[in-house]
Design a protein around this motif. Sequence first.
Motif, mmCIF file in Angstrom:
data_model
loop_
_atom_site.group_PDB
_atom_site.id
_atom_site.type_symbol
_atom_site.label_atom_id
_atom_site.label_comp_id
_atom_site.label_asym_id
_atom_site.label_seq_id
_atom_site.Cartn_x
_atom_site.Cartn_y
_atom_site.Cartn_z
ATOM 1 N N GLN A 168 0.789 -1.158 -0.176
ATOM 2 C CA GLN A 168 0.032 -0.083 0.025
ATOM 3 C C GLN A 168 0.839 1.243 0.062
ATOM 4 O O GLN A 168 0.290 2.203 -0.610
ATOM 5 N N SER A 169 1.928 1.334 0.577
ATOM 6 C CA SER A 169 2.875 2.474 0.633
ATOM 7 C C SER A 169 3.243 2.735 -0.590
ATOM 8 O O SER A 169 3.691 3.970 -0.875
ATOM 9 N N LYS A 170 3.432 1.738 -1.556
ATOM 10 C CA LYS A 170 3.842 1.960 -2.863
ATOM 11 C C LYS A 170 2.822 2.660 -3.852
ATOM 12 O O LYS A 170 3.055 3.202 -4.692
ATOM 13 N N LEU A 171 1.663 2.477 -3.122
ATOM 14 C CA LEU A 171 0.454 3.173 -3.876
ATOM 15 C C LEU A 171 0.453 4.729 -3.783
ATOM 16 O O LEU A 171 -0.131 5.558 -4.515
ATOM 17 N N LEU A 172 0.801 5.076 -2.485
ATOM 18 C CA LEU A 172 1.026 6.571 -2.165
ATOM 19 C C LEU A 172 2.226 7.022 -3.289
ATOM 20 O O LEU A 172 3.076 6.302 -3.650
ATOM 21 N N PRO A 173 2.170 8.354 -3.722
ATOM 22 C CA PRO A 173 3.274 9.096 -4.440
ATOM 23 C C PRO A 173 4.540 8.810 -3.660
ATOM 24 O O PRO A 173 4.651 9.210 -2.536
ATOM 25 N N GLN A 174 5.563 8.594 -4.612
ATOM 26 C CA GLN A 174 6.691 8.197 -4.018
ATOM 27 C C GLN A 174 7.501 9.619 -3.749
ATOM 28 O O GLN A 174 8.585 10.066 -3.153
ATOM 29 N N GLN A 175 7.037 10.556 -4.779
ATOM 30 C CA GLN A 175 7.822 11.809 -5.143
ATOM 31 C C GLN A 175 6.609 12.943 -5.307
ATOM 32 O O GLN A 175 5.276 12.748 -5.802
ATOM 33 N N ILE A 176 6.798 14.162 -5.109
ATOM 34 C CA ILE A 176 6.167 15.059 -5.279
ATOM 35 C C ILE A 176 6.357 15.677 -6.530
ATOM 36 O O ILE A 176 7.641 16.032 -6.788
ATOM 37 N N PRO A 177 5.320 15.870 -7.345
ATOM 38 C CA PRO A 177 5.798 16.235 -8.614
ATOM 39 C C PRO A 177 5.881 17.671 -8.573
ATOM 40 O O PRO A 177 5.796 18.728 -7.703
#
Lengths: 120, 748
Positions: free
Chosen positions: B493-502
Motif C-alpha cells: 500500500q505504501s507503494k500506491l501513495l506517491p513516492q515523489q512530489i511532482p
Amino acid sequence: MSNFSVGFRSTGTFTILDLNGELDAHTASELEAAIQKCKDDKSFQIIVNGNQLQYISSAGLGVFMAYIEDVRENGGDIKIAALQPKVFNVFDLLGFPMLFDIVDNEQEAMSRFENGSTKN
Amino acid sequence: MPRLGLYEATQSVKRLRGRFNVRNALLVAAVVAGSVSAVGYHFLRYTGQINGDGMAPWLYAFGVLLTFGAAFIYMSFRYRKRPTSFIPVFWAPIAAGLVYLAAGYLVSQIGQPSLPDDLNLNVQLQGFDLDTGRPLTVATILKMNVITLFQAAFCFILLLRIRSLVNVRRTRTSERNWNILLGLMVFASLLVFMRSPRQGLNVIQSLALVPAVGMMVVNSFRMSWIVYLPFRDKLAVIGLSFLLLILLVSVGVMDEQLLGAFNFVPFSYTFVRFYSYPLSVFFTLSIIFGIIYCTTTILSLLFHLPTASAFQQKAGEVAAIHSLTELVGQVFEPDALYSTITAAPVEAGLADASWLLMTRATEAGVVPTVESTFRISPGRLREKIDVSALYSDIQSKRKPVILGSAPADHRISARPGEGIGSLVAIPLMARSELLGALMVTKEVTQGFEPDDVLALSVYCDQAALALDRAHLFEERLEKERLERELAIAREVQSKLLPQQIPCIRGLTIHASSTPAQEVGGDYYDFAVLDENRLAFVIADVSGKGTSAAFYMAVMQGIFSAVSAIADSPRAFLIAANEALVRVLEKNIFISVLYGVIDSEKETISIARAGHCPAATIDLDGRASLWRLDGMGLGLDPSGAIFAKSLVEETRRLSPGDVFVLYTDGVIESRSATGDEYGFDRILSVLEQNRHEDVDDLHGALIGDLDSFVENGAYGDDTTVVVIKWHGSAFMPSETMSRMLGTRTTTGE
C-alpha cells in the motif's frame, strides 16, 4: 467498552430506533442487527432517532446505505430524525440529505411517512 | 581433510587408551607376573631349592592373594556394564565352566600313573609330599597351576555375572548385601591363610562359612530381572540355569575320595588347596553360591511361568503406550496427530478398534466430529454406534464411560457377535477444557479391566496435552502468517501513495498519510496533466483496515486512468462514481476531493464528493473552508442524484494562497479528554503559520495534531496534504521533488 446502544420503540406502524452513544466501526454491527430485526419483523417504516447519538463514523453511515435499498423495495423507508448538529454535519458533508429524509424530530418523520414521500 | 585425519587419529588413540588404560594394564601385568612367579616358586620347591620353612611360603601365599585379587578387580571392571539381555549372562559362566572342565581333564591325563594297588595311591595320583606340600613331579606343578587358573576364571566370571543379575533394579540395600556377601567370602577365605593344606577347617573357620552362605541366600532373592523376561526367554533361562547348575555340581560336589566314580578333574580340590588354601575356600564358596542362585532362579522361573504371558502383555502395553505418547509429543500436524492418537491404543493391544472425536465450532454450535478411525470404518461407526450420544454422556460426566456389555446399551445398535462387545470412551481434557474424546472397543464383552481403563486415561491425558499444544502451535502459526501478510499489504500500500512530489511551476507541496491499522483507506495522489496543469486528489474509503485498503487501491487505479482523460474535476468524479458503483459494497463509499491547478491561468478548480472541505488561507490571513456541494462516491447507484448534486468551482490564485487537504481522521482525532480536533483548529494553525513554507506548515499542522492527541488516540487513518501557490514566476528547485514517506507516529 462499547458505548453504543440501540433502543426499540413502536408507535403505530413505525419502529423507532433510539441511537445512543458513538456509532463507529466497532459498534456498527449493533445498528446492523437492529435494522435486520426490523426487517425480520416486517416493519419497514423505520425512524432513527439520533438525539442521543454523539458521534458517527463512515462505517456507521455505511449501515444505512447497506439497508436502505432493501427497506425501500419493501415499501418502507429509513428516516433520520433529531440529529445533533455535529453529527448532522457528518451526514451533510457526505451528501446524505440527498438520499435520506433527515428531519428535526420524530413527528416530522412520521408525517413524511404519511405523506408517502421518499427520496430516490 | 588433514584436520579430519588428525581428528581420527586422536580418536583412535583415545579408543586405544580407553581399552588399555593404565589401571587395567597394571592389573593385567600384576596377574601375569603373579602367576608366572607362582610357577617359579613351585618349580623351586620341586627342585628343593626352597623348602617349606622361612619367609618364602609367606611371600608366596601373600603374592598369590594379591595376584588373584588383582585378577578379580580387573574382571569386575570388564563385567561392570549392565547386561542388555539376560541370556548371555548365563552363557559366560557356562562357557568358562566347560573350558575349565576341558582344561582340567586334559592336564589330569598328564603323568597319570597306571592304576597301582597300594595305599599311597592318592599320594601318587595327587603328586604332593603331603607333609610339606612339595610337588613331586613337574606334571603336578602344571596341573596345580592350570587347574587353579581356570577354576579362578570360572568362579570369578560366575560371581561377576551373578552380580549383574543381583544388581538389576538395585537399591542401596541390595548393593550393601552384595558387598557384605563378598566381604564374608573373603573373610572366610582369609581365615585359612597359611593353614596347612593337609588339615581340614577348624571350628572357627567352618563357622565363618555360615554367615557367608546366609548372605548367599539373601542375595539369591534378588530375582527382579526375571519379571521382565518374555515367556520364551524365561524358558531359555530355565534351561541355561539348569545347565549351569549341573556344571557347578559336577565341578564342586564330586567327591574326590569316591574311587571309581568318573571325575573330569580328579583331585581338583587338592590341587587348588596346595596352590593356595584361601583360594580354595573362596572358589568353593563361589560354587556354592552359584548352586544356590541357580536353584532359586529355576524355582522362581518355574513359579513365574504361568503368569508370564499376562505380565508380558501388560508390560508390552505399557511400553507401547509410552513410546506412542512420546511419538504423539513430536507430531504437530493435526491430521497426523489425530491418526497417531487413534491408532496407539489398538497397536498397544489395549483395544480392537478406536476412533477420535474432536469438538469443532460450526454454525450449529460446538459439535463433536469423528476426526479419525482405526480398524473400524467411518460408515460402520455411523451405522452401529450413536457417537454423539456417547459424547454428550462424556460431556456431562467428564469421566470415562465404560460399557462392559456394549450390545446391551441403547446407544449401540450392533448385535452380540458383531465385533463390538465392550466399549470405553475417555474424555480428552486439557486446561480443564473438553477437547474431544477417544473411544475404543473390544470384540469381547467385559473386555476392559479397571487397569486398562486407567492406562487409557493416562494415555488420553498425554494425548490431550499434545492436541492442545498442536492447537496453540497452529494458532501461533496462523497469527504469524497474518502478521506477515499484513506487513506485505502495508508495504504494497505504501507503494500506491506517491513516492515523489511532482515539480510544477509556481507550486510547492508537502503530504503525509498514516494508517490507523497496518493498512488503511486513505489515499492522495498527484498527476501532471501537462506542463502547466497539476491534478491532485485526496480520498477516504469508509471503514478501516483491509477492506478499506482494497478500495483505496481501486481508487488509485481510477485516478491513474481517469485523471489523464477527464477534462474537469466534475467530469473526473462523475466517471469515478460510475466506475465505483459497480465494485463497491452497498455499505462502502468513498469521499473524494479532486482538483486541478493551472499555473498558466493561475487558477484552481475543485469538486468535492462528500469529502472534508479544503481549508484555505490567503496571505492576509483570511482562512475558510472551501465547502462545495457533492455527495460521496458509491452512495448513489443511479448516478443521477450524484451528478445533480456535484458542484465544481474555479478560483483565481494569488501568491501566498495555501490549500490544505485532509481526511476526517484529522478532524475526528480525540484528545485525552475526548474532545475532537475539529475544523476550526486547522484554520487557526494555518493562520499562525501561513508565512512558513509548505514543509514547516505541514510540520506545524502535524505537530499541533500530535500535541492535541497526546495520550489520546488516532482512531482513524490521517492524511494531510499542503499546497502553496507562489505565483507563476516561481520555479521550484529540483530538490523540491523529494521522497515522501508515511509518518511513523501511528497512534492506535
